[in-house]
Scaffold this active site. Sequence first.
Site, PDB file in Angstrom:
ATOM      1  N   GLY A   1      -4.580  -2.177   5.514  1.00 16.97           N
ATOM      2  CA  GLY A   1      -4.039  -3.216   5.185  1.00 16.97           C
ATOM      3  C   GLY A   1      -4.789  -4.690   5.232  1.00 16.97           C
ATOM      4  NE  ARG A   2      -6.147  -4.092  11.428  1.00 13.44           N
ATOM      5  CZ  ARG A   2      -5.754  -2.853  11.524  1.00 13.44           C
ATOM      6  NH1 ARG A   2      -4.358  -2.685  10.727  1.00 13.44           N
ATOM      7  NH2 ARG A   2      -6.151  -1.863  12.315  1.00 13.44           N
TER       8      ARG A   2
ATOM      9  CD  GLU B   1      -1.737  -4.795  11.591  1.00  6.77           C
ATOM     10  OE1 GLU B   1      -0.515  -5.138  11.727  1.00  6.77           O
ATOM     11  OE2 GLU B   1      -2.155  -4.237  10.592  1.00  6.77           O
TER      12      GLU B   1
ATOM     13  CD  GLU C   1       9.775  -6.310   7.143  1.00  8.89           C
ATOM     14  OE1 GLU C   1       9.239  -5.012   6.621  1.00  8.89           O
ATOM     15  OE2 GLU C   1       9.445  -6.516   8.179  1.00  8.89           O
TER      16      GLU C   1
ATOM     17  CE  LYS D   1      -3.480   2.169   2.813  1.00  5.76           C
ATOM     18  NZ  LYS D   1      -4.333   2.137   4.024  1.00  5.76           N
TER      19      LYS D   1
ATOM     20  CE  LYS E   1       5.913  -0.844   9.641  1.00  3.82           C
ATOM     21  NZ  LYS E   1       4.999  -0.327   8.613  1.00  3.82           N
TER      22      LYS E   1
ATOM     23  CG  HIS F   1      -3.661 -36.403  16.956  1.00  2.00           C
ATOM     24  ND1 HIS F   1      -4.000 -37.470  17.422  1.00  2.00           N
ATOM     25  CD2 HIS F   1      -4.391 -35.878  15.907  1.00  2.00           C
ATOM     26  CE1 HIS F   1      -4.950 -37.882  16.560  1.00  2.00           C
ATOM     27  NE2 HIS F   1      -5.379 -37.199  15.926  1.00  2.00           N
TER      28      HIS F   1
HETATM   29  O1  LIG Z   1       1.000  -2.832   2.276  1.00  2.00           O
HETATM   30  P1  LIG Z   1       2.196  -2.246   3.173  1.00  2.00           P
HETATM   31  O2  LIG Z   1       2.031  -0.781   3.133  1.00  2.00           O
HETATM   32  O3  LIG Z   1       3.491  -2.713   2.609  1.00  2.00           O
HETATM   33  O4  LIG Z   1       1.903  -2.625   4.518  1.00  2.00           O
HETATM   34  C1  LIG Z   1       2.099  -3.756   4.912  1.00  2.00           C
HETATM   35  C2  LIG Z   1       2.081  -4.173   6.335  1.00  2.00           C
HETATM   36  O5  LIG Z   1       2.633  -3.245   6.972  1.00  2.00           O
HETATM   37  C3  LIG Z   1       2.399  -2.891   8.496  1.00  2.00           C
HETATM   38  O6  LIG Z   1       3.573  -2.894   9.328  1.00  2.00           O
HETATM   39  C4  LIG Z   1       0.939  -2.817   8.936  1.00  2.00           C
HETATM   40  O7  LIG Z   1       0.963  -3.092  10.182  1.00  2.00           O
HETATM   41  C5  LIG Z   1       0.069  -3.801   7.971  1.00  2.00           C
HETATM   42  O8  LIG Z   1      -1.094  -3.546   8.444  1.00  2.00           O
HETATM   43  C6  LIG Z   1       0.520  -3.657   6.853  1.00  2.00           C
HETATM   44  O9  LIG Z   1      -0.453  -4.443   6.103  1.00  2.00           O
END
Ligand SMILES: O=P(O)(O)OC[C@H]1O[C@H](O)[C@H](O)[C@@H](O)[C@@H]1O
Length: 548
Positions: free
Chosen positions: A268-269, A354, A213, A207, A513, A385
């Site tokens: 995002g989620r 989250e 990452e 986004k 972060k 199990h």
């Molecule tokens: O889609 P991005 O901007 O790369 O974000 C990826 C993710 O990073 C974060 O740390 C948020 O906590 C998430 O809610 C999000 O989905």
Amino acid sequence: MSSPTELTAWQKLTAHKQEMAPINMVSLFAADPQRAEKYTAQAAGWTLDYAKNRANDKTLALLTDLAKEAGLESAIKGMFSGAHINNTEDRSVLHIALRASQAQDSLIVDGVNVLAEVRATLKQMEKFVAQLHSGEWKGYTGKRITDVISIGIGGSYLGPKVVAEALTPYEKDGIKVHFVANIDGSDITGKLKLVNPETTVFVISSKTFGTLETLSNANAARDWFVSNGGSQSDVSKHFAAVSSNVKKAVDFGMAKENIFPMWDWVGGRYSLWSAIGLPVAIAVGMDNFYALLDGAHQMDEHFRTAPFEENLPVIMGALGVWYINFHNAQTHALIPYDHYLRAMPAHIQQLDMESNGKANLLNGDGVETDTGPIIWGGAGTNGQHAYHQLLHQGTRLVPVDFIAPLASHNPIGEHHTQLFANCLSQSQALMVGKTLEQAEQELRDAGATAEQVAKIAPHKVIKGNRPSNTLLTDKMTPATVGALIALYEHRTFVQGTIWGINSFDQWGVELGKVLGTDIYNRLVSDSDNSALDASTQALIKAFKKAQA
Ligand SMILES: O=P(O)(O)OC[C@H]1O[C@H](O)[C@H](O)[C@@H](O)[C@@H]1O
């Protein structure tokens, strides 16, 4: 809003908890022959059996009152009308719009018809997916594409990955979709070993296009591409992006027409329904992606219009509050009895933890109650199990959601009947348990001596009275999977609204972060670390020594 503990219904529920304490679920069934029928509700292809809960008519009426008193009716209206219910970021929360665009013409938010934008993006996805599958889209040597690697993390990874896996039986031939998320180099290295640069397209899903990452993995993918035959000018044929930050994606080397938009009103989620779901659409085709959206839309409509007493997200959300706040449950387990849904707990974990892992009310005051629980789980029967022992005899109360299809995509032998039998027997065992007398009798029947009976029987006692919901559907299809995930999204919102928190920001993620960047700089430089705590200093030293 002020603390929910001040609401009349909350106070009545506190007193009601005492009334209910001596009553177990088995006796509730005995007292009411209609209980199973009464405590069943349906929506969007799903049937919820919530009869195995520590609740009677009064409990459910008070929980409904609580939701109403907490303002859930107006919160739902706010969400569906595009009000800025994400108050700390001053944003609308419109994942519901992403799945309404086929059923509704317009939804004007802040002067813009967001559904028109959603439809245009779906058309762009349709074109891209069709070009890939028809072979019209060619790699830099003229070959058709055989593999797509999706690179993203958090919501830009979990939702699409879990849904693509859930819809495995619907996969289209010809293109294999892979997912990479972790900054751990082993993740992308493993995936790159499986593919050929001439026939691979990377979809970079972010986004913000600013997530460490994802950018590191995207750079690694581009480096791999140009050092294995591709050239810089070929990058645009092999890389696409989903992002609300078009400039950054263009700077990376993407062609503008291969950048799929996102909007700040999609969290995002909650984003798998947007172009973040592109890997799903590639894997199962646009027809199935539309069916997924439609299933979720059916659940949205149910949530928006059904009376609270019949409303699945409201019932499940309110019962969750009952256990978290009135029975001190710290966790909530999701146990899908469906192999393809095995990763679903991980997605719902992000969605819920989250969203509701918050300690401040909307007005900024600290909460006075517990909020979101720890969400965990895994596929049945495997968990039986492993961790089910704790569910049955541990000291903690863990409410469980069992999720199962009535028919399997792979009906071999007696597998599905056995699987389903296990699902039902777990919820039954959790509720019924085993008394000391039963345990003693069982041992005697097996020929145990009196001494053995006295020694072993207490260990075989299972207290029972442990609550669960069971969610059933005919079959896991794109529509029912869509509805299921939408159900959990709304359940999360119901709970956040009752607690008076903002379920749509995630400020807590930020500190890690920021500190991550600081520590990284220390690992790659000779900085003075003496101001850091001794533990962190020692760990930095250990890393540097290993690199030397
Ligand atoms: O889609 P991005 O901007 O790369 O974000 C990826 C993710 O990073 C974060 O740390 C948020 O906590 C998430 O809610 C999000 O989905």
